[in-house]
Structure formats: C-alpha cells, structure tokens
Design an enzyme around this catalytic site. Structure first.
Site, PDB file in Angstrom:
ATOM      1  CB  THR A 162     -30.727  49.855  73.791  1.00 57.78           C
ATOM      2  OG1 THR A 162     -29.787  48.786  73.651  1.00 57.78           O
ATOM      3  CG2 THR A 162     -30.385  50.977  72.818  1.00 57.78           C
ATOM      4  CE  LYS A 239     -32.103  45.843  73.095  1.00 64.49           C
ATOM      5  NZ  LYS A 239     -30.721  46.052  73.593  1.00 64.49           N
TER       6      LYS A 239
END
Length: 416
Positions: A162, A239
């Site tokens: 991620t 993110k």
C-alpha cells in the site's frame, strides 16, 4: 523452558492469564500471539508457563508460484499479478515472518470466495517491499499486464503493497490503454490479524475486475467498517493514513463508485471507460531522471542546481498554497527551463488547484517557464512527467501534455 517457537502456551502472572502461539523475540521476554491477533510480551520471571499444544510440523511445499485454480467454464478469467503484496500472506510462527504464498491455490485457500466470481490465475511479477519500487519495475508490470490481456484475461488484479501503490497505479494509468479492468488492491493489515482487510479488498477487487469498468483503478476499504470498498481512479487516489483500513481516498474527485460487500453490487458515480472501448495499447517508456522536490521556508535555491548539474530531465515542485516558492528560487527555475528541463508546480495542500496568476510570485514563476500542475497530486504529476518525457523531449509539447488531462488526473472543475 519446555516450549519452542510455534507452540501454544498459557502464561499466568500477577493475576493475568495469556494464551497464544510462541513468537520469536529479541529480548528476555516471552512473546505470544493471542487469539485477538495481537502480540504480548511477558517477563517470565515469577510467571507460571504451561505448554498447551506442540507446533505442527510445517508441510513440504508442493505448489508452484504460478498456476490456475480449478476452473469453471462459465466464469470470466482473472489474472492476479503479485508484486509483493499481502493478499495471501501467511504467518510462519516459528520465524515470526509474514511470507507471501502466491500460487493460485494459495490465493484460493486464503480467499475462496473469489472462485465464485472468476476463474483465477496467479502470476508473480516480482516480490519486493513496495518502498523498493523502481521505474523499471513499472515497465515490467505494464508488460506483464499486457501479456495477460493478450492471453485472454477478462480482468487483471495487481496485488501491491500500500505504501507506493498510488505511484504504480498512476504509472500504469498512463502506460496502458486497456480493454479490460486493471485493479490495484492491497491490505493495510496482515492476514493473521482479525482486523485484516485482505479478504474484503480482494473480493471487491475481483468484482471490479469482471465488471465493465475498463480503467486502471484502486479498490480498497471505504470506511473503518466492513461495508463497502471504493473504486478510485488510479490517478486521483492517495494513501492518507498510515494504518487505517480506509486509508485510500480520492483527492479532488469522487471515487468512480463503490462495491457493496454484502450484496457484491457495484454502484458507479463518475463516468468511466467501458470494457472493450479501447484496443490494448502499451506506451511503457519512462524517463527515470525526474525528481519531486518539496519546498519549505528557507530552503536553499541551490537545491535546484544539484538536479541541473546531476543530469535530471524533469522537476516537479511541491510548492505552498496556490503553487508558490520563495522569490530566490525563481532564477534557478528559469535556469532549469532555459536548459530544456520542464518544471511543474504542484501544491502541498493536495485539495484544490494550483493557480500562479493570483500573486506576483506566481506570475514570476510562470514567466520563468514553470508549468502549472492544475489539481494533480504531486506524485501523480511526477509519474506523468516521467511518462511524458518518455514520449517526447520537446519542451512545448511536454508543457501541453502536462496541462491536459490524459487519464482523469486533471479535473475540469476542482471540488471545493
């Protein structure tokens, strides 16, 4: 002590009882992974430790890193490309390491629900921590995606760490015209934790991979609950939290839509390219010698000289507010652009749009030859600049493409 790594033990100390699997430790404490999924470290002095179960021997590995799970002719074909993500990761309690198990059988064993959606094939492209991503890996990944589509895949899922997934999603957005969905997915929390998001994210990603949304997109948790995943444009997502399951958010845009986890239905909000609209096209050449520079108060303008003298071909500056730097940076911006090195101005604010025509400093930055980054995220502007320079070295053409939305990276009207 009469226990080993992987054994299940009970520790009683100071009126508290801890039960779990013995994990590795670098201290004198005994570390156990409890049923809750969390680890506890207990000083064994004065504690009563009881062995409950011995660790089972580790079975010999017979699976191959690539393969196809049991197929149903009625279901579409989806390839899951692994780059080192944790969708099917497993914990080896004798070492404490989370290891990626990535044959098709491993994926199905970890998340069997996806076989009800598609025929799954697994392929390892590379196995790295996402912070070790490099531009040449994006080229390899784009080529792997193209190969799978040419071989008949109806959809592609890219399992990715991620931390840098937004960079990779942006890169493939520019490098590929796709007739099928290309879906990036990851997991904020490892598979051994009860709060892991790996299964829900993977199931929702598989639904998108067989849908008619022929975009490069990111599918991740939309909230802290297990209710739905959001479908983000690969060029509009970031993110925004280190560990929350809903860390990924669309910036300066709504998501394309959502996948309801309970019903598995997709609701779309924004327009998208439909399956089969484009023929497969690959433009995977990138210019790696580009840099993203964050301006801070008092920063020495000679920072820019370093990049000029080191042979960099493009610069993105993350400026303040509307896209500003201090006035003593402007001569070096001019030096860059006069040397044929494009300079793109973006903003640290993330939300909102760069506009260097409001204040005198901004106007001087434009006169020095800088390109406004509109409402692109700084990292997306960096990846786009790498891609544009891979297609053209003409500064005027580069400026024109950087100011034009290619893959939804620039919105016509920025959300307030």
């Amino acid at each position: 002590m009469d226990f080993e790594l992987g054994d299940r033990i009970r520790i009683e100390k100071d009126g508290n009882v801890y039960e779990g699997i013995v994990m590795p430790t670098t201290t004198d404490h005994v570390v156990v992974k409890m049923v809750s999924g969390y680890n506890a470290g207990i000083d064994p002095e004065g504690a009563t430790i009881t062995l409950l179960d011995k660790a089972q021997p580790k079975p010999s590995a017979k699976k191959t890193p690539e393969g196809k799970a049991k197929a149903s002719k009625k279901l579409p074909k989806v390839t899951i490309l692994s780059t080192g993500g944790t969708i099917a990761s497993k914990v080896d309690y004798r070492t404490g390491a989370v290891t990626a198990q990535f044959s098709a059988d491993d994926i199905v064993d970890a998340i069997p629900e996806i076989t009800e959606i598609a025929n799954i094939r697994g392929r390892v492209v590379y196995n790295i921590l996402s912070e070790n991503m490099k531009t040449e890996y994006w080229t390899e990944l784009a080529q792997a995606v193209a190969e799978e589509i040419e071989n008949g895949a109806d959809g592609i899922i890219v399992a990715h760490g991620t931390d840098t997934m937004m960079y990779s999603a942006a890169a493939l957005s520019f490098m590929l015209k796709t007739p099928v969905p290309i879906v990036f997915v990851g997991s904020q929390r490892s598979a051994d934790r009860p709060s892991s998001d790996n299964a829900m994210n993977a199931i929702c990603a598989t639904k998108v991979a067989v849908s008619d949304i022929a975009e490069v997109c990111v599918v991740m948790h939309d909230s802290a609950c297990d209710d739905r995943c959001a479908i983000h444009y690969g060029t509009k997502v970031r993110k925004m939290h280190t560990s929350r399951r809903n860390a990924f958010q669309s910036i300066n845009s709504e998501p394309i839509g959502y996948v309801d986890y309970s019903t598995k239905k997709i609701e779309t909000i924004l327009p998208y390219t439909k399956r089969g609209t484009h023929e497969l096209e690959v433009k995977s050449t990138l210019e790696p010698k580009c840099a993203l520079i964050k301006f801070v108060p008092g920063a020495d303008p000679e920072i820019l000289s370093y990049y000029i003298d080191s042979g960099y071909k493009g610069i993105v500056i993350e400026g303040t507010g509307l896209g500003h730097v201090s006035t003593d940076w402007i001569p070096n911006i001019r030096r860059l652009t006069e040397a044929g090195i494009p300079v793109v101005m973006t903003s640290q604010c993330l939300n909102g749009r760069v506009c260097d025509r409001v204040y005198d400093t901004g106007r001087d930055i434009l006169k020095a030859g800088a390109i406004e980054g509109e409402d692109m995220l700084p990292e997306v502007a960096l990846v786009k600049l790498m891609w544009v320079l891979g297609q053209s070295g003409n500064l005027e053409e580069v400026a024109a493409i950087m100011g034009t939305s290619v893959e939804n990276e620039i919105t016509e009207c920025t959300l307030k």
